[in-house]
Motif scaffolding. Structure first.
Motif, short mmCIF file in Angstrom:
data_model
loop_
_atom_site.label_atom_id
_atom_site.label_comp_id
_atom_site.label_asym_id
_atom_site.label_seq_id
_atom_site.Cartn_x
_atom_site.Cartn_y
_atom_site.Cartn_z
N TYR A 1 2.63 39.76 -10.24
CA TYR A 1 1.59 40.05 -9.24
C TYR A 1 0.35 39.76 -9.90
O TYR A 1 -0.63 39.19 -9.48
CB TYR A 1 1.83 41.54 -8.69
N GLN B 1 -3.05 45.92 8.78
CA GLN B 1 -3.01 47.32 8.30
C GLN B 1 -3.89 47.28 6.81
O GLN B 1 -4.25 46.17 6.23
CB GLN B 1 -1.64 47.70 7.88
N ASN C 1 -7.07 37.79 2.58
CA ASN C 1 -6.84 39.14 2.02
C ASN C 1 -5.32 39.28 1.96
O ASN C 1 -4.73 40.19 1.11
CB ASN C 1 -7.53 40.29 3.01
N THR D 1 -3.25 52.59 0.40
CA THR D 1 -2.59 51.71 1.46
C THR D 1 -0.78 51.78 1.48
O THR D 1 -0.52 52.02 0.50
CB THR D 1 -3.06 50.30 1.48
N LYS E 1 -2.83 37.17 -9.02
CA LYS E 1 -4.33 37.73 -8.96
C LYS E 1 -5.43 36.87 -10.07
O LYS E 1 -6.40 36.79 -9.54
CB LYS E 1 -4.49 38.92 -9.02
N TRP F 1 0.42 50.56 -1.91
CA TRP F 1 0.65 51.43 -3.01
C TRP F 1 1.82 52.33 -2.82
O TRP F 1 2.45 52.89 -3.76
CB TRP F 1 -0.80 52.05 -3.42
N ASP G 1 1.89 33.25 9.45
CA ASP G 1 2.54 33.35 8.04
C ASP G 1 1.54 32.68 7.04
O ASP G 1 1.87 31.30 7.04
CB ASP G 1 3.93 32.84 8.07
N VAL G 2 0.88 33.28 6.13
CA VAL G 2 -0.01 32.50 5.38
C VAL G 2 0.38 31.81 4.41
O VAL G 2 -0.09 30.89 3.82
CB VAL G 2 -1.33 33.64 4.87
N ASP H 1 -2.17 37.88 11.14
CA ASP H 1 -1.07 38.88 10.27
C ASP H 1 0.36 38.35 10.95
O ASP H 1 0.56 37.89 11.72
CB ASP H 1 -1.30 40.19 10.75
N VAL I 1 -5.96 51.54 -4.21
CA VAL I 1 -6.29 51.40 -2.75
C VAL I 1 -5.08 52.27 -1.82
O VAL I 1 -3.85 51.70 -2.16
CB VAL I 1 -6.48 50.19 -1.94
N ILE J 1 -6.17 47.20 3.63
CA ILE J 1 -7.38 46.97 3.21
C ILE J 1 -7.90 45.87 4.21
O ILE J 1 -9.18 45.68 4.79
CB ILE J 1 -7.37 46.23 1.80
N1 LIG Z 1 -3.65 48.21 -2.28
C1 LIG Z 1 -4.15 48.09 -3.45
O1 LIG Z 1 -4.33 48.98 -4.53
C2 LIG Z 1 -4.63 46.71 -3.91
C3 LIG Z 1 -4.41 45.51 -3.01
N2 LIG Z 1 -4.99 44.41 -3.47
C4 LIG Z 1 -4.97 43.16 -2.66
O2 LIG Z 1 -5.53 43.41 -1.31
C5 LIG Z 1 -4.72 42.83 -0.13
C6 LIG Z 1 -4.30 43.66 0.77
O3 LIG Z 1 -3.70 44.73 0.27
P1 LIG Z 1 -3.03 46.05 0.97
O4 LIG Z 1 -3.85 46.25 2.23
O5 LIG Z 1 -2.96 47.13 0.21
O6 LIG Z 1 -1.37 45.57 1.39
P2 LIG Z 1 -0.72 46.26 2.67
O7 LIG Z 1 0.72 45.85 2.37
O8 LIG Z 1 -0.85 47.67 3.02
O9 LIG Z 1 -1.28 45.22 3.86
C7 LIG Z 1 -0.79 43.87 3.95
C8 LIG Z 1 -1.06 43.23 4.84
O10 LIG Z 1 -0.69 41.85 4.94
C9 LIG Z 1 0.24 41.34 5.69
N3 LIG Z 1 0.82 39.89 5.43
C10 LIG Z 1 1.91 40.18 4.09
N4 LIG Z 1 2.50 39.17 3.98
C11 LIG Z 1 1.91 38.05 4.97
C12 LIG Z 1 2.12 36.70 5.37
N5 LIG Z 1 2.89 35.95 4.52
N6 LIG Z 1 1.37 36.41 6.30
C13 LIG Z 1 0.31 37.13 6.83
N7 LIG Z 1 0.26 38.16 6.80
C14 LIG Z 1 0.91 38.86 5.89
C15 LIG Z 1 1.05 42.61 6.17
O11 LIG Z 1 1.80 42.26 7.21
C16 LIG Z 1 0.01 43.79 5.94
O12 LIG Z 1 -0.51 43.78 7.38
C17 LIG Z 1 -3.60 42.11 -1.08
O13 LIG Z 1 -3.97 40.87 -1.21
C18 LIG Z 1 -3.31 42.95 -2.36
O14 LIG Z 1 -2.78 42.16 -3.30
C19 LIG Z 1 -5.71 44.07 -4.68
C20 LIG Z 1 -5.99 45.40 -5.28
C21 LIG Z 1 -5.60 46.84 -4.92
#
Ligand SMILES: NC(=O)C1=CN([C@@H]2O[C@H](COP(=O)(O)OP(=O)(O)OC[C@H]3O[C@@H](n4cnc5c(N)ncnc54)[C@H](O)[C@@H]3O)[C@@H](O)[C@H]2O)C=CC1
Ligand SMILES: CC(=O)C(C)=O
Length: 255
Positions: free
Chosen positions: A151, A12, A86, A186, A155, A189, A59-60, A33, A184, A14
């Motif tokens: 957090y 899901q 990611n 998503t 980062k 947020w 599970d990363v 994922d 972003v 990003i």
């Molecule tokens: N949304 C934002 O504004 C920002 C996000 N980021 C970073 O970008 C990356 C993605 O963020 P989003 O897409 O917004 O997050 P999200 O929460 O919408 O999606 C995260 C995805 O990672 C998976 N996930 C979570 N823990 C996991 C694990 N232990 N093993 C495998 N998969 C796992 C979830 O199931 C989900 O599909 C993250 O690292 C986040 O910190 C960085 C800057 C801004």
């Protein structure tokens, strides 16, 4: 022969945006994922674009699980050309209110995972003569943000690992870079906004809007905005770039 990319957290947000963009760029994409259903659904979207895709539940934050993700991908595809680290979680709380268990958990998921990922793909990339590792940092990895302290620390740590790995792996033609998105839109947020708005006693949506008001380009970021940068970092156009974490945030004033 098509190249192969692994995208963690590809189910899901990003990660999904990056996975779809890399598929459009011609990569076969392995979607790793925790969530089996969303990983499978994104893999189907990718196959509809005409490349191959494999969903893998992983599970990363667990080294064996990350190793299994990489081994499963490598069994199906002869090369692993790109790893996008990611997957990550957020935590909204003051440092005072954060428990040690919560602090350690967010480091396991956000930082240990990057360490495990680099270790798992490096021997494969060395043997094949090169590759690209791309790590998710954040503007919170450039500027500590109130209520996002632990957090932010994760980062910043990812930027450090990115720089060091880039130095160590350059001799093997492996580049290591990062992306630092802003706000972003998503599910992550949605959670951050809900928690921040509860803490500040403002309506849901108001906390996110306050951040968006500080973006020069005047809108919240979409996963596609991040995916464009990752597409470049995964391509040969970025071969002379390594050790960099590139901000893609629409021009936020405090970074
Ligand atoms: N949304 C934002 O504004 C920002 C996000 N980021 C970073 O970008 C990356 C993605 O963020 P989003 O897409 O917004 O997050 P999200 O929460 O919408 O999606 C995260 C995805 O990672 C998976 N996930 C979570 N823990 C996991 C694990 N232990 N093993 C495998 N998969 C796992 C979830 O199931 C989900 O599909 C993250 O690292 C986040 O910190 C960085 C800057 C801004
Ligand atoms: C989730 C995140 O990294 C920010 C800066 O909002």
């Amino acid at each position: 022969m098509a190249k192969t990319a692994i995208v963690t957290g590809g189910g899901q947000g990003i990660g999904r945006g990056i996975a779809l963009q890399l598929a459009k760029d011609g990569f076969n994409v392995v979607v790793g994922d925790l969530n089996e259903k969303t990983a499978a659904s994104v893999a189907e979207e990718i196959k509809a674009l005409g490349v191959d895709s494999l969903p893998v539940v992983a599970d990363v934050s667990d080294e064996a699980s990350f190793q299994n993700l990489v081994e499963t991908a490598h069994k199906q595809f002869p090369t692993i050309d790109v790893l996008v680290n990611n997957a990550g979680i957020a935590l909204v709380a003051t440092i005072q209110e954060t428990t040690t268990a919560e602090f350690e958990r967010i480091f396991r998921i956000n930082v240990n995972s990057v360490f495990f990922g680099i270790k798992a793909v490096t021997p494969i990339m060395q043997a094949q003569g090169g590759g690209k590792i791309i790590n998710a940092s954040s503007i919170a990895g450039h500027q500590g943000i109130e209520l996002l302290g632990p957090y932010s620390a994760t980062k910043f740590a990812i930027r450090g690992l990115t720089q060091a790995a880039a130095q160590e792996l350059a001799k093997d033609h492996i580049t290591v870079n990062g992306y630092a998105p802003g706000i972003v839109l998503t599910p992550m947020w949605d959670l951050i906004d809900k928690r921040m708005s509860e803490i500040h006693g403002v309506p849901i949506g108001a906390s996110r809007q306050k951040f968006i008001d500080g973006i020069a380009l005047g809108r919240g970021e979409q996963p596609e905005d991040v995916a464009g940068l990752v597409s470049f970092l995964a391509s040969s156009k970025s071969d002379y770039i390594t050790g960099q974490t590139i901000v893609v945030d629409g021009g936020i004033d405090y970074v």
